[in-house]
Design an enzyme around this catalytic site. Structure first.
Site, PDB file in Angstrom:
ATOM      1  N   GLY A  95       0.817  -1.222   0.000  1.00 58.51           N
ATOM      2  CA  GLY A  95       0.000   0.000   0.000  1.00 58.51           C
ATOM      3  C   GLY A  95       0.839   1.256   0.000  1.00 58.51           C
ATOM      4  O   GLY A  95       0.350   2.350  -0.279  1.00 58.51           O
ATOM      5  N   GLY A 129      -0.199   6.181   1.465  1.00 60.10           N
ATOM      6  CA  GLY A 129       0.981   5.675   0.761  1.00 60.10           C
ATOM      7  C   GLY A 129       2.293   6.247   1.273  1.00 60.10           C
ATOM      8  O   GLY A 129       3.349   6.010   0.694  1.00 60.10           O
ATOM      9  N   ASP A 255       1.354 -11.647   6.627  1.00 66.85           N
ATOM     10  CA  ASP A 255       1.896 -10.787   5.563  1.00 66.85           C
ATOM     11  C   ASP A 255       3.268 -10.237   5.950  1.00 66.85           C
ATOM     12  O   ASP A 255       3.972  -9.691   5.110  1.00 66.85           O
ATOM     13  CB  ASP A 255       0.942  -9.633   5.252  1.00 66.85           C
ATOM     14  CG  ASP A 255       0.512  -8.882   6.495  1.00 66.85           C
ATOM     15  OD1 ASP A 255      -0.083  -9.521   7.386  1.00 66.85           O
ATOM     16  OD2 ASP A 255       0.777  -7.675   6.590  1.00 66.85           O
TER      17      ASP A 255
HETATM   18  P1  AMP Z   1       1.994  -3.280   8.139  1.00 66.64           P
HETATM   19  O1  AMP Z   1       1.178  -3.280   9.380  1.00 66.64           O
HETATM   20  O2  AMP Z   1       3.044  -2.199   8.100  1.00 66.64           O
HETATM   21  O3  AMP Z   1       2.531  -4.607   7.780  1.00 66.64           O
HETATM   22  O4  AMP Z   1       0.990  -2.848   6.983  1.00 66.64           O
HETATM   23  C1  AMP Z   1      -0.170  -3.564   6.687  1.00 66.64           C
HETATM   24  C2  AMP Z   1      -0.704  -3.151   5.353  1.00 66.64           C
HETATM   25  O5  AMP Z   1      -1.101  -1.779   5.361  1.00 66.64           O
HETATM   26  C3  AMP Z   1       0.252  -3.308   4.195  1.00 66.64           C
HETATM   27  O6  AMP Z   1      -0.484  -3.756   3.105  1.00 66.64           O
HETATM   28  C4  AMP Z   1       0.765  -1.910   3.978  1.00 66.64           C
HETATM   29  O7  AMP Z   1       1.205  -1.706   2.648  1.00 66.64           O
HETATM   30  C5  AMP Z   1      -0.474  -1.089   4.284  1.00 66.64           C
HETATM   31  N1  AMP Z   1      -0.149   0.280   4.735  1.00 66.64           N
HETATM   32  C6  AMP Z   1       0.454   0.631   5.870  1.00 66.64           C
HETATM   33  N2  AMP Z   1       0.566   1.970   5.950  1.00 66.64           N
HETATM   34  C7  AMP Z   1       0.021   2.496   4.831  1.00 66.64           C
HETATM   35  C8  AMP Z   1      -0.167   3.823   4.322  1.00 66.64           C
HETATM   36  N3  AMP Z   1       0.236   4.894   4.997  1.00 66.64           N
HETATM   37  N4  AMP Z   1      -0.756   3.938   3.123  1.00 66.64           N
HETATM   38  C9  AMP Z   1      -1.169   2.876   2.432  1.00 66.64           C
HETATM   39  N5  AMP Z   1      -1.040   1.604   2.851  1.00 66.64           N
HETATM   40  C10 AMP Z   1      -0.447   1.410   4.036  1.00 66.64           C
HETATM   41 MG    MG Z   2       3.664  -5.386   6.469  1.00 64.47          MG
END
Ligand code: AMP
Ligand code: MG
Length: 489
Positions: A95, A129, A255
């Site tokens: 994301g 993003g 993930d």
């Molecule tokens: P994480 O908890 O960092 O593993 O993120 C979980 C999901 O949320 C992943 O698919 C990331 O790409 C998405 N994600 C986290 N932060 C953002 C953001 N600021 N904008 C878009 N997608 C995000």
């Molecule tokens: Mg992640």
């Protein structure tokens, strides 16, 4: 956006093997340009090992690492994946990350070069993003510390600020981290293809993974059982290493579990000071699902999700496939336990095995728990035989344990020096203690990066046991408020 063609060559040697997978796996997406990129850190030793020219990166790296300039040979894309988040299946995907390509190093290794915080993608859902400077520097510090500790991990090549302000609880400076990984194939990648792809697509992913990570796999029988075994083995080795240094990942969603066996996604992770299996730092982990003591069983749970995705490839008969998967998963605990107990023996300078070892090790750990003592410093005190320095010193049960330990060491055929050496190499003097990480980030927030740079330098040599490290071995001032971490999104 420009493609750099002239000037000093950066040394890119990018391949894009992931783009040869079926289209379902990714979306071609460019990073979103940012207003004024500024270089904050560049990891020169890592850049060199990737075959990159550090001088060229020092001059021009900011625009590359900000995504304003696409490196020669790159084919930027966002990867699709799903995942179980705190036990619940969800569609995810990159994301806020973009894979530029795979750098082939001078010694022929392949590494993903990924920008994290580089703008929206088709998988952004409601996110912007983007990433904030603090969490990206945090990933830089902790991933480099893990590397220094000898733990498989993704690494951090650079951090740049974007010149943009991003909105979280407050306004924060935007930043992008360049992450280097053996690959970004996750358990969640397999879950995604298993849910929405065909068997052929699943097979394409499994074959790609075998070729990329497990080329020496045993292919006499079913290669996908060998794949499952290898992934289990690497996870078991990894988690044992985490436990041995007191690392709490914090968000072991599927993930965030790399098939390569590298630690990935440094969000709310932190190192434990006081030994306590219930240690949780993440503000969102209210049930303690990902507590320090739960990490091995959660890893096994995650591997079961991985095994489920492989079922159609394990056997045509579903019942037989399930049985094969179950039997293989059972291997996790033995491999984990063997790695953990051998690691603990090394931490205590023991070369040989004795039937009572586990009981003996657990006695020490439960004293640490009972008297709330620091995990790292206890092993450090044992290494240098400075137990006077530990709060356990005046405890009767500890004196008894200590005598037993000393007599074990005496009985060994190996010399005292070799056992001391073994302990020096197994017990880090320093870990990225939370108060020190916060201190480095606070100074960085004010524009002073010297505290962080000095810290990272010592973290890269945790087994040096030099006097330079002494100041970093000190504990935080006592506090009634537990340390909390946030996902940094
Ligand atoms: P994480 O908890 O960092 O593993 O993120 C979980 C999901 O949320 C992943 O698919 C990331 O790409 C998405 N994600 C986290 N932060 C953002 C953001 N600021 N904008 C878009 N997608 C995000
Ligand atoms: Mg992640």
């Amino acid at each position: 956006m420009i493609e750099r063609k002239s000037g000093m060559e950066v040394g890119w040697n990018l391949d894009n093997s992931y783009t040869h997978l079926p289209q379902l796996f990714f979306t071609n997406t460019n990073p979103t340009p940012v207003p004024s990129p500024k270089s904050i850190v560049l990891n020169c030793p890592l850049a060199k090992s990737l075959g990159l020219n550090t001088e060229a990166l020092e001059n021009n790296g900011a625009s590359i690492f900000a995504g304003n300039e696409i490196p020669k040979g790159a084919s930027p894309l966002a990867q699709a994946y799903a995942g179980h988040q705190f036990g619940h299946f969800t569609m995810l995907g990159d994301g806020r990350a973009i894979l530029l390509g795979e750098q082939i190093t001078p010694d022929g290794k392949r590494f993903d070069i990924q920008l994290k915080g580089s703008g929206r993608t088709p998988y952004s859902r409601r996110g912007d993003g983007r990433a904030a400077l603090g969490p990206m520097l945090r990933e830089y510090i902790i991933s480099e510390a893990m590397y220094g500790l000898g733990i498989p991990t993704t690494r951090s090549l650079a951090v740049v600020t974007t010149g943009d302000t991003i909105i979280r609880e407050t306004e924060l400076p935007g930043a992008i981290l360049t992450r280097v990984a053996s690959s970004h194939i996750r358990v969640g990648t397999f879950e995604y293809i298993s849910q929405w792809g065909s068997i052929d697509e699943l097979k394409a992913l499994a074959d790609y993974t075998i070729k990329r990570h497990f080329s020496d796999i045993d292919t006499d029988g079913n290669p996908y059982i060998s794949l499952l075994k290898e992934v289990i083995k690497r996870q078991a080795i990894l988690i044992a290493k985490w436990q041995l240094v007191g690392f709490v990942h914090g968000v072991m969603n599927t993930d965030n579990i790399a098939i390569s066996g590298e630690t990935i996604d440094y969000g709310p992770c932190a190192f434990m000071d006081t030994y306590d299996p219930k240690t949780v730092f993440s503000s969102i982990d209210r049930q303690g699902r990902y507590a320090y003591g739960n990490q091995p069983s959660i890893a096994a749970w995650n591997l079961a999700r991985f095994a489920e995705t492989l079922l159609p490839l394990l056997h045509d008969d579903e019942k037989k496939a399930i049985k094969l998967a179950q039997d293989t998963i059972l291997e996790f605990h033995d491999i984990y336990h063997c790695n953990w107990i051998n690691g603990m023996r090394r931490k205590l300078g023991l070369f040989n095995e004795e039937p009572e070892d586990e009981k003996f090790i657990k006695e020490l750990l439960s004293m640490m728990d009972k008297y709330k003592v620091d995990y790292t410093n206890t092993f450090r005190a044992l290494t240098f035989d400075n137990t006077k320095d530990t709060p356990l010193h005046d405890k009767e049960e500890f004196s008894k344990w200590y005598k037993q330990w000393k007599s074990r060491l005496e009985k060994q055929k190996e010399t005292k020096d070799s056992s001391h050496e073994l302990m020096r190499n197994s017990n880090p003097s320093i870990i990225p203690r939370n108060h020190r990480v916060e201190e480095a980030l606070e100074s960085a927030g004010k524009g002073d990066y010297s505290v962080m740079n000095k810290f990272v330098k010592v973290l890269l040599r945790p087994y040096a046991h030099s006097s330079k490290q002494n100041e970093y071995t000190k504990l935080p001032p006592p506090s009634d408020i537990p340390y909390r971490t946030f996902c940094g999104t």
